[in-house]
Design a protein around this motif. Structure first.
Motif, PDB file in Angstrom:
ATOM      1  N   CYS A 181     -11.559   5.276  10.560  1.00 37.90           N
ATOM      2  CA  CYS A 181     -12.318   4.153  10.008  1.00 37.90           C
ATOM      3  C   CYS A 181     -13.018   3.349  11.095  1.00 37.90           C
ATOM      4  N   CYS A 202     -13.315  -1.774   8.251  1.00 42.24           N
ATOM      5  CA  CYS A 202     -12.966  -1.159   6.962  1.00 42.24           C
ATOM      6  C   CYS A 202     -12.021  -2.063   6.166  1.00 42.24           C
ATOM      7  N   SER A 223     -10.153  -1.195   3.694  1.00 45.54           N
ATOM      8  CA  SER A 223      -8.977  -0.553   3.106  1.00 45.54           C
ATOM      9  C   SER A 223      -7.714  -1.217   3.645  1.00 45.54           C
ATOM     10  N   CYS A 258     -13.713   8.168   6.686  1.00 47.91           N
ATOM     11  CA  CYS A 258     -13.275   7.395   5.533  1.00 47.91           C
ATOM     12  C   CYS A 258     -14.423   7.275   4.535  1.00 47.91           C
ATOM     13  N   CYS A 291     -15.489   3.140   4.243  1.00 43.46           N
ATOM     14  CA  CYS A 291     -16.333   2.468   5.245  1.00 43.46           C
ATOM     15  C   CYS A 291     -17.378   3.416   5.825  1.00 43.46           C
TER      16      CYS A 291
HETATM   17 ZN   LIG Z   1     -12.436   3.149   6.256  1.00 46.26          ZN
END
Ligand SMILES: [Zn+2]
Length: 182
Positions: A32, A36, A38, A63, A66
Motif C-alpha cells: 500500500c 491507504c 484500509s 492494493c 489505494c
Molecule cells: Zn492500500
C-alpha cells in the motif's frame, strides 16, 4: 527516514509520504501507499519498501483500495531536483512558490527534509541565497533603484530588503553598489 517515522506515517495515513515509500502487509500479501485508508495492519506484519517495484519483487500484490500500483515513482532525488528548479524560477514570487511546492504533493516539512538531505541546506537558506545573488547582480549590472530591486527579488518593501542585505553582506545595498562597480 527511520522505520519509526514510516510506521507513524502509516498509522496516520499521511499522504505527504505517498511515493516516498510503500509498505507491505505479510498477512494479506498486498502493498500500500502510506495514505491507504484500509485497516491499520499489525506492526509485526509490515515491511517497508522504497519503491512499488521492490514490493512487487518481494512477492506482494498492489492494493485495490489505494491503487499502490498507480503511484508515480518519485525518488527523493527527483523531488528535490524539482523543488530546486521551482526555487530557481520563482524565488521572487512567494505565492507561485507555495503553490508549486504544494503541487509536488509533499508537505512543506517533508520537502525541507528531503531538500536538506540532497543539497545540504534548507529550502529557506536556498531561497535566501538566490535572492542575494540576484540582488547583487542587479546592483552591479543595472541602474534599478533599491526599491525596485527589493520588489524584484521578492521582498515586501525596501526596509526588509535593506536589513536582509546588510546582514548578509555587512553593507547597505547602495554602498555595495558603489564599492563593487567599476
Ligand atoms: Zn492500500
Amino acid at each position: 527516514m527511520t522505520q519509526e517515522e514510516m510506521w507513524r506515517a502509516v498509522i496516520k495515513n499521511d499522504e505527504s509520504y505517498d511515493g516516498i515509500f510503500f509498505y507491505s502487509v505479510k498477512s494479506t500479501g498486498i502493498y500500500c501507499r502510506p495514505s491507504c485508508k484500509s485497516k491499520t495492519p499489525k506492526r509485526e506484519n509490515v515491511c517497508f519498501f522504497d519503491t512499488a517495484e521492490e514490493a512487487r519483487n518481494a512477492g506482494f500484490r498492489p492494493c485495490k483500495r489505494c491503487r499502490s500500483d498507480l503511484m508515480e515513482y518519485h525518488p527523493m532525488k527527483e523531488i528535490a531536483a524539482k523543488a530546486k528548479q521551482l526555487l530557481d524560477s520563482c524565488f521572487d514570487e512567494k505565492r507561485e512558490l507555495k503553490q508549486g511546492l504544494r503541487q509536488l504533493g509533499i508537505s512543506h516539512r517533508r520537502m525541507s527534509e528531503i531538500f536538506k538531505d540532497e543539497y545540504g541546506i534548507t529550502l529557506h537558506e536556498y531561497i535566501k541565497s538566490r535572492r542575494l545573488e540576484e540582488a547583487i547582480r542587479m546592483l552591479i549590472d543595472t541602474d534599478e533603484d533599491i526599491i525596485d530591486i527589493a520588489y524584484a527579488v521578492g521582498f515586501g518593501g525596501p526596509s526588509s530588503f535593506y536589513s536582509f542585505f546588510k546582514s548578509e553582506t555587512g553593507m547597505p545595498p547602495l554602498s555595495y553598489r558603489k564599492e563593487h562597480r567599476k
